[in-house]
Design an enzyme around this catalytic site. Structure first.
Site, mmCIF file in Angstrom:
data_model
loop_
_atom_site.group_PDB
_atom_site.id
_atom_site.type_symbol
_atom_site.label_atom_id
_atom_site.label_comp_id
_atom_site.label_asym_id
_atom_site.label_seq_id
_atom_site.Cartn_x
_atom_site.Cartn_y
_atom_site.Cartn_z
ATOM 1 C CE1 TYR A 100 -3.082 14.641 2.589
ATOM 2 C CE2 TYR A 100 -3.544 12.409 1.826
ATOM 3 C CZ TYR A 100 -2.920 13.269 2.708
ATOM 4 O OH TYR A 100 -2.142 12.770 3.723
ATOM 5 C CB SER A 139 -0.893 -0.003 1.245
ATOM 6 O OG SER A 139 -1.988 0.849 1.100
ATOM 7 N N PRO A 140 0.363 2.351 -0.585
ATOM 8 C CG PRO A 140 -0.669 3.758 -2.128
ATOM 9 C CD PRO A 140 -0.884 2.492 -1.373
ATOM 10 N NE ARG A 148 0.135 1.480 11.396
ATOM 11 C CZ ARG A 148 -0.836 2.230 10.889
ATOM 12 N NH1 ARG A 148 -1.679 1.695 10.021
ATOM 13 N NH2 ARG A 148 -0.964 3.498 11.218
ATOM 14 C CD GLN A 207 -1.846 7.318 -3.283
ATOM 15 O OE1 GLN A 207 -1.172 7.945 -2.457
ATOM 16 N NE2 GLN A 207 -2.772 6.437 -2.939
ATOM 17 N NE ARG A 234 -5.530 4.078 -1.103
ATOM 18 C CZ ARG A 234 -4.834 3.534 -0.093
ATOM 19 N NH1 ARG A 234 -4.501 4.246 0.970
ATOM 20 N NH2 ARG A 234 -4.461 2.271 -0.146
#
Length: 767
Positions: free
Chosen positions: A567, A406-407, A709, A485, A615
């Site tokens: 964002y 994942s980013p 993680r 991304q 996303r």
């Protein structure tokens, strides 16, 4: 604290209240304990009670007499039957124990009488505040409609959520031989039956359906017996002509109860007064009995009542929260049942069995290996290949497995230029076996950065630096795809590095921010952004397009447009952050307009054979924000414009969010989008085990699974997942220099001689 509290009042004569009285009296016979129950001794809701082995173990340890009495009453079975579209699929090895609810109450009444607990039936309890004036402890076990909780709502701070299905508890006079789920597709909509035996000659039957189906079928106009008769006609396959009967049964909507506090002075909530969990995971009585066990133990162990009540809540709250998350997943699955009906039969059955996320594929293999293996075979896995190591195609790219890194923002670039850290970080994860490795959010302009350490794609130097990374991945980890991304920070920009103060504005050197509307991320803390006008919108759109050209030049295999987490583009999508009154605000169609314009500009610059994903935040976790229904429509809109998959995240849009954290807590949103639209989805959110990945894929809840993680903890997470499952195929090839490490190293000697003979004393030795 033996002997204290001495005087105990229990409000409510259900299993939880009665069992708390039994335990406290047993621990100290000198206690004066009174139970108030406004109903009759045999007054109860429903018919059967299911208890787990874990709960029974606690009862056996605390009070063997009650355990022995319960054990004599249990009906036990192992199978779950799923009836759908004329086909019955059975999964075994599940291990259930149930008994008549009235018999459970009788056993507890008898035990109370033996111990000297006073039972006051047909008697309304005095208010908790009045009882607390002359009792040392007041246990409020007064159920989901607790008057105690309501009277002290300002202290307990309950949150009560009413859900979208109606259900009714009924019974039939024959014993099912399994836990039975039957799905009925009627002219009015989908209805479901949940049934299980609770006596040698009786079964509990719960019928459930969406509110609108219930009304369309006219069930809202029927009394108890007419409702029972109508349901018996609908579910003839399970009932085989047997009638249904009620027990003061009525159609109701399930209510989830959550309290911020469980105690107030000398008063403590247990059972449904404190928390509820949907009946589809069979946990109401279980939780109440476990509450009673924990409360009694804490009172026995702690030196004072305040410390005991604090310890009780600290012990039980995490357990209850976990159960409520599982129950929420289960009830939501049944609310959305109609979206799964067209799944292949075994996948549908597997999806139902794993709906709460407590049962996984690996867990199911322990219970019923044959059933679990047929699900894998139907998924299309070659022999010996776990689902996560099957390929997946997106446009012109085929991923060798379903694992995505994942980013993750690294905040380690200098002037937007990725350096050695990015080469090592992304290179290590690419060598680690994942099918797709994503960069952090790469910003399209200096002003679009979150922090001064964020990477960019707005200069030739940055493009060349990224090319160094993609060349390494393609050369040293062939078969691994590298995705970029692209995003713009919007109102969440110009902040410190995460470890210096997340979302805190810079001490110096702040740059101006832009957003959909002039709303600071945190009023009085973050700066007020400038609302983008037509010229600003055009500039930002062109910056995304230019960054896309650089991304293609840099050699990335996939591009993801970041429209999540508050964002810039996410700020247009959420009604909490987009207050515009022009064509770019208002309705969902208006809020989608600018993100879609950016997507179209990016897609036009991105090579046609390379895939694009988007996303999104599928919920804002805040009142008035993006809803799951909105998320489905957002996903549809991007798919119509050419998105190849939707990367489904949640939240981080407003600071006042209240996420329901927990294992795989975001995956239901991906599941919903996939089920409602058929669009490929990437599931994210506390997916931490290869068993989770396999389970999500097999159930049809996701096409790819993104982990963050776990890949920080172990860059070779995917290769180690393959080793743990004994897989050595093309979905997870070890890099040549690492092949010697493809088996887990031994941690100590395990080859010592096994004992084989038992030698007696030597003849004549006397020993």
């Amino acid at each position: 604290m033996t002997g204290h509290p001495l005087r105990v009042a229990v409000i409510g004569g259900g299993p939880g209240g009665l069992y708390a009285a039994v335990l406290l009296k047993r621990l100290d016979p000198g206690r004066e304990i009174t139970v108030w129950e406004r109903g009759a001794p045999d007054s109860t809701f429903g018919f059967g009670v299911v208890l787990s082995d874990e709960t029974l173990g606690g009862i056996e340890h605390a009070d063997p007499d009650v355990y022995r009495a319960l054990s004599e009453e249990f009906v036990r079975w192992d199978d779950i039957d799923i009836l759908h579209r004329g086909r019955t699929l059975t999964s075994g090895g599940h291990g259930f124990a149930a008994l008549d609810r009235r018999r459970l109450l009788q056993i507890l009444h008898r035990r109370c009488a033996e111990l000297g607990v006073r039972l006051r039936f047909h008697t309304e309890a005095p208010p908790a505040a009045a009882l607390a004036a002359d009792h040392d402890l007041v246990i409020a076990a007064d159920g989901v409609h607790s008057t105690t909780r309501q009277a002290h709502a300002d202290h307990f701070r309950p949150r009560i959520t009413t859900h979208r299905c109606r259900y009714i508890w009924l019974a039939t006079d024959f014993a099912l031989d399994a836990f039975r789920f039957e799905i009925a597709e009627t002219e009015h909509g989908v209805m479901q039956l949940h049934g299980y035996p609770y006596r040698a000659d009786s079964s509990t039957v719960i019928v459930e359906m969406r509110e609108e189906v219930w009304r369309a079928a006219g069930l809202d106009t029927l009394d108890e017996q007419d409702s029972a008769d109508r349901c018996a006609k609908i579910f003839t396959e399970t009932l085989g002509g047997h009638p249904l009967r009620g027990n003061n049964s009525s159609w109701t909507a399930f209510r989830t109860v959550v309290n911020e506090r469980w105690s107030h002075g000398r008063t403590v909530l247990i059972g449904d007064a404190a928390h509820t969990a949907h009946f589809s995971i069979g946990s109401g009585t279980k939780l109440a009995v476990e509450d009673a066990l924990a409360l009694a133990a804490c009172i026995e162990e702690q030196p004072s009542l305040p410390e005991a009540l604090a310890a009780y809540e600290a012990e039980r709250r995490p357990v209850v929260a976990s159960t409520q998350r599982a129950a929420e997943a289960s009830l939501t699955w049944f609310e959305e049942l109609d979206t799964y009906l067209d799944q292949p039969p075994r996948q549908f059955a597997f999806n139902l069995l794993t709906r709460s996320r407590r049962v996984t594929h690996d867990n199911l293999r322990l219970r019923d290996a044959h059933f679990a293996d047929t699900v894998v075979r139907d998924f299309g896995c070659p022999p010996g290949t776990p689902p996560m190591f099957t390929p997946f195609r997106l446009r012109g790219m085929t991923l060798r497995n379903r694992v995505v890194v994942s980013p993750m923002d690294m905040y380690s670039a200098v002037d937007g230029v990725p350096g050695d850290f990015h080469l090592v970080h992304l290179g290590a994860r690419a060598l680690g076996g994942a099918g797709l490795v994503m960069t952090e959010m790469v910003c399209v302009s200096p002003e679009g950065r979150i922090t001064p350490g964020c990477a960019g794609l707005y200069t030739a130097e940055q493009t060349a630096a990224w090319r160094r990374v993609t060349d390494f991945v393609h050369g040293r980890a062939p078969g691994t795809a590298l995705g970029v991304q692209l995003g713009h920070s919007g109102r969440k920009g110009s902040t410190k590095l995460m470890w210096e103060g997340i979302d805190e504005p810079l001490d110096t050197g702040n740059w101006p921010l832009v957003a959909a509307s002039p709303l600071p991320y945190r009023a009085g803390v973050n700066q007020v952004p400038h609302e983008l006008d037509r010229a600003g919108l055009t500039l930002v759109r062109d910056q995304f397009a230019a960054a896309t050209r650089r991304a293609a030049e840099a050699g990335f295999d996939l591009l993801e447009l970041h429209c999540a987490h508050g964002y810039l583009l996410s700020g247009f999508l959420s009604p909490l952050t987009n207050l515009r009154t022009d064509a770019y605000g208002g309705s969902l169609a208006g809020r989608l307009r600018f993100p879609l314009e950016v997507f179209d500009a990016v897609r036009a610059q991105w090579p046609d054979d390379r895939p694009m994903t988007v996303r999104i935040s599928a919920t804002d976790w805040a009142e008035g924000g993006t809803t799951p229904e909105d998320a489905v429509e957002i996903a549809r809109a991007f798919a119509r414009h050419g998105a190849d998959a939707i990367d489904v995240s949640t939240g981080q849009v407003v600071p006042g969010e209240r996420p329901a954290y927990g294992r795989t807590y975001q995956t239901p949103f991906a599941d919903r989008i996939r089920a409602a639209t058929g669009i490929p989805v990437i599931a994210v959110g506390a997916i931490s085990s290869w068993d989770d990945v396999n389970s999500l894929l097999l159930a049809g809840r996701a096409d790819l699974c993104a982990l963050a993680r776990p890949h920080l903890y172990d860059p070779h997470w995917t290769l180690h997942a393959a080793a743990d499952q004994g897989y050595e195929g093309p979905g997870a090839p070890w890099p040549a220099p690492y092949r010697a490490g493809s088996r887990k190293p031994p941690t100590g000697r395990t080859d010592g001689p096994k004992p084989r003979l038992s030698l007696g004393p030597l003849p004549g030795s006397g020993r």
